[in-house]
Design a protein around this motif. Structure first.
Motif, PDB file in Angstrom:
ATOM      1  N   ASP A 218       0.859  -1.185   0.000  1.00  0.00           N
ATOM      2  CA  ASP A 218       0.000   0.000   0.000  1.00  0.00           C
ATOM      3  C   ASP A 218       0.891   1.229   0.000  1.00  0.00           C
ATOM      4  O   ASP A 218       1.883   1.271   0.716  1.00  0.00           O
ATOM      5  CB  ASP A 218      -0.910  -0.014   1.246  1.00  0.00           C
ATOM      6  CG  ASP A 218      -2.103   0.914   1.061  1.00  0.00           C
ATOM      7  OD1 ASP A 218      -1.916   2.047   0.562  1.00  0.00           O
ATOM      8  OD2 ASP A 218      -3.220   0.495   1.406  1.00  0.00           O
ATOM      9  N   ASP A 219       0.548   2.214  -0.836  1.00  0.00           N
ATOM     10  CA  ASP A 219       1.393   3.416  -0.885  1.00  0.00           C
ATOM     11  C   ASP A 219       1.150   4.312   0.324  1.00  0.00           C
ATOM     12  O   ASP A 219       2.012   5.127   0.670  1.00  0.00           O
ATOM     13  CB  ASP A 219       1.145   4.197  -2.174  1.00  0.00           C
ATOM     14  CG  ASP A 219      -0.302   4.642  -2.286  1.00  0.00           C
ATOM     15  OD1 ASP A 219      -1.191   3.765  -2.206  1.00  0.00           O
ATOM     16  OD2 ASP A 219      -0.553   5.840  -2.430  1.00  0.00           O
TER      17      ASP A 219
ATOM     18  N   ASP B   1      -2.944  -3.048  -2.607  1.00  0.00           N
ATOM     19  CA  ASP B   1      -3.752  -1.841  -2.800  1.00  0.00           C
ATOM     20  C   ASP B   1      -3.972  -1.628  -4.305  1.00  0.00           C
ATOM     21  O   ASP B   1      -3.056  -1.764  -5.108  1.00  0.00           O
ATOM     22  CB  ASP B   1      -2.997  -0.652  -2.182  1.00  0.00           C
ATOM     23  CG  ASP B   1      -3.799   0.632  -2.269  1.00  0.00           C
ATOM     24  OD1 ASP B   1      -5.040   0.541  -2.337  1.00  0.00           O
ATOM     25  OD2 ASP B   1      -3.177   1.709  -2.279  1.00  0.00           O
TER      26      ASP B   1
ATOM     27  N   HIS C  37      -5.047   1.270  -5.696  1.00  0.00           N
ATOM     28  CA  HIS C  37      -4.668   2.618  -6.131  1.00  0.00           C
ATOM     29  C   HIS C  37      -3.303   2.992  -5.609  1.00  0.00           C
ATOM     30  O   HIS C  37      -3.143   3.324  -4.442  1.00  0.00           O
ATOM     31  CB  HIS C  37      -5.713   3.631  -5.658  1.00  0.00           C
ATOM     32  CG  HIS C  37      -7.048   3.340  -6.249  1.00  0.00           C
ATOM     33  ND1 HIS C  37      -7.402   3.720  -7.508  1.00  0.00           N
ATOM     34  CD2 HIS C  37      -8.097   2.634  -5.764  1.00  0.00           C
ATOM     35  CE1 HIS C  37      -8.620   3.286  -7.773  1.00  0.00           C
ATOM     36  NE2 HIS C  37      -9.068   2.622  -6.736  1.00  0.00           N
ATOM     37  N   MET C  38      -2.330   2.920  -6.493  1.00  0.00           N
ATOM     38  CA  MET C  38      -0.970   3.305  -6.118  1.00  0.00           C
ATOM     39  C   MET C  38      -0.368   4.093  -7.277  1.00  0.00           C
ATOM     40  O   MET C  38      -0.616   3.765  -8.436  1.00  0.00           O
ATOM     41  CB  MET C  38      -0.118   2.065  -5.850  1.00  0.00           C
ATOM     42  CG  MET C  38      -0.571   1.263  -4.642  1.00  0.00           C
ATOM     43  SD  MET C  38       0.595  -0.034  -4.195  1.00  0.00           S
ATOM     44  CE  MET C  38       0.438  -1.136  -5.590  1.00  0.00           C
TER      45      MET C  38
ATOM     46  N   LYS D 210     -11.706  -0.534   1.531  1.00  0.00           N
ATOM     47  CA  LYS D 210     -11.100   0.305   2.575  1.00  0.00           C
ATOM     48  C   LYS D 210     -12.086   1.366   3.022  1.00  0.00           C
ATOM     49  O   LYS D 210     -12.786   1.924   2.187  1.00  0.00           O
ATOM     50  CB  LYS D 210      -9.838   0.989   2.025  1.00  0.00           C
ATOM     51  CG  LYS D 210      -8.654   0.082   1.945  1.00  0.00           C
ATOM     52  CD  LYS D 210      -7.346   0.872   1.973  1.00  0.00           C
ATOM     53  CE  LYS D 210      -7.040   1.533   0.652  1.00  0.00           C
ATOM     54  NZ  LYS D 210      -5.650   2.031   0.572  1.00  0.00           N
TER      55      LYS D 210
HETATM   56 MG    MG Z   1      -3.405   3.765  -2.314  1.00  0.00          MG
END
Ligand code: MG
Length: 460
Positions: A13-14, A57, A59-60, A109
């Motif tokens: 995860d970013d 994740d 969205h990174m 999330k």
């Molecule tokens: Mg993210």
């Protein structure tokens, strides 16, 4: 205990806070956690470390979750590692793409740790079941050595390798002499005992890289890669003598023992064209000669090449063990169906919920209980939201509810929460109240029925 082992989890995860939360939650249930802040870092960790499960994740920045997933599922070594996607609430299309790319599951999330754990457990169990089935499919039921299918697969690899490197390769066929007599005289239990002893002796006498298998009732085969005929003949003769000396005791209270002998035919790649069918056929000719010359001997089939009359067994038939295996699996799945029909809860499509956990009834019931504990209170929360025209607070609730209702098989609830979720996303405020009402009604019904079921399950 949530997990039965200390699994090693790669959490990607970013967002630093998300990473820390995941590490904290997973460590609290005994997992070892390796955190990665990007897809690239995750891939470099995978290249050097054995990982049991990946949380990824969507969205990174840089390499996205989907792109990372695609690389993971494209690599032979990593394909088997289950991946659970972490997604924000409105990434429905991306979730579908992720599942199509081979992700095991997803969690929205901010995730609910119990739900995450349940999904992880399902994914890990599935991977273990798959692996166990694969191992089982390669193993002979009775003796634990390789079976015919596995022998064929490994041998064709060994032959290709021998061809490429111009190495010699030898095949040997073994048949226990008068085995039918053992079964007739002492019964099948002793017959099985003899087969097990024979197989373990065979595995012991040959080298680790030789391919040792049971290929029929009392028929065994060994493939010896990178071996010359003379060396193979010495190994086979040593094995023949060992078997002639071996004694298998009948049972504990008598001193009676069974002794057996073995006939062996050996063929090498120097005599036959390099192809498994030919080599096995050639070894079989040797075996046939060993039998007709009085048994208990090793025959060099290379020398018989010119005058042999070939009789080949029909390998397309299933062996007894394979039949047994197929039958056992059939009855297992029948039992699974029976179990699925074993209980009914109105408002839930049990088959769908069970299918989500691959028919694991206990796991399904665990998840159902969690669902009840986590969401029974939502009825009141949502009712209050209607009364106070406070839709903001119920947005997230509705979205989560949509996901979990689908997981447990509450399909009607899923349908109505989905409509509400769409309305919220489209900011279609006029329809909030009536849709919310539908959700409350359906949720109430489902929860009451689960409550009744849980109460009756505790009673019995
Ligand atoms: Mg993210």
């Amino acid at each position: 205990m949530i997990f039965d082992k200390n699994y090693k989890i790669l959490a990607v995860d970013d967002a630093k806070d998300s990473q820390m939360l995941l590490a904290f939650d997973l460590q609290s249930v005994g997992c070892e956690v390796i955190s990665a802040g990007s897809g690239k870092i995750a891939l470099s960790i995978l290249a050097t470390t054995d990982i049991d499960l990946i949380i990824l994740d969507l969205h990174m920045p840089g390499l996205s979750g989907l792109a990372t997933l695609e690389i993971i599922k494209d690599k032979g070594d990593w394909q088997m590692v289950p991946v659970i996607m972490l997604s924000s609430s409105d990434g429905e299309n991306e979730i579908v793409s992720a599942l199509e790319l081979g992700a095991s599951d997803y969690v929205v999330k901010p995730y609910i740790s119990k739900v995450l754990f349940a999904r992880m457990r399902t994914a890990l169990r599935l991977r273990e079941k798959t692996k166990a089935l694969e191992d089982l499919a390669k193993t002979d039921f009775l003796t634990g050595i390789k079976n015919r299918a596995c022998f064929d697969e490994l041998c064709s690899n060994a032959i290709s390798q021998a061809q490429r490197n111009k190495f010699p390769i030898v095949f040997a066929m073994f048949d226990i002499d008068f085995f039918k007599q053992v079964n007739d005289d002492y019964g099948h239990e002793i017959g099985d005992k003899v087969l097990i002893a024979f197989a373990s002796c065979l595995a012991e006498c040959f080298r680790d890289y030789d391919i040792v298998a049971r290929i029929g009732g009392e028929e065994f085969a060994v493939c010896l890669p990178n071996t010359l005929m003379d060396e193979a003949l010495i190994a086979c003769e040593r094995f023949r003598v060992t078997i002639a000396k071996m004694r298998v005791s009948l049972n504990n209270d008598t001193n009676k023992e069974v002794d057996i002998t073995v006939s062996i035919g050996v063929a090498s790649s120097t005599s036959a064209t390099l192809d498994m069918t030919n080599l096995l056929r050639q070894a079989d000719i040797g075996l046939y000669h060993a039998k007709s010359n009085g048994r208990n001997q090793v025959v060099d089939a290379d020398q018989l090449l010119d005058n042999a009359i070939v009789t080949i067994g029909d390998f397309s038939e299933y062996t007894e063990e394979e039949k047994h295996f197929i039958k056992a699996r059939e009855s297992e799945s029948e039992h699974a169906n029976e179990a699925q029909g074993a209980f009914v809860i109105e408002g839930l499509e049990i088959e769908i919920g069970m299918a989500n956990v691959l028919g694991d009834e206990q796991l399904y019931k665990d998840i159902l209980l969690m669902f009840y504990q986590d969401h029974a209170g939502d009825v009141i929360k949502l009712s209050n939201a209607i009364e106070n025209n406070d839709y903001e607070s119920s947005k997230h609730l509705v979205h989560t509810l949509k996901g979990v209702s689908c997981s447990v098989g509450a399909m009607q609830l899923f349908e109505v929460t989905k409509l509400l979720d769409i309305a919220i996303n489209e900011k279609n405020e006029a329809s909030y109240a009536p849709l919310l009402k539908d959700v409350v009604t359906e949720l109430n019904l489902v929860m009451q029925n689960i409550d009744t079921y849980l109460a009756s399950a505790t009673d019995s």
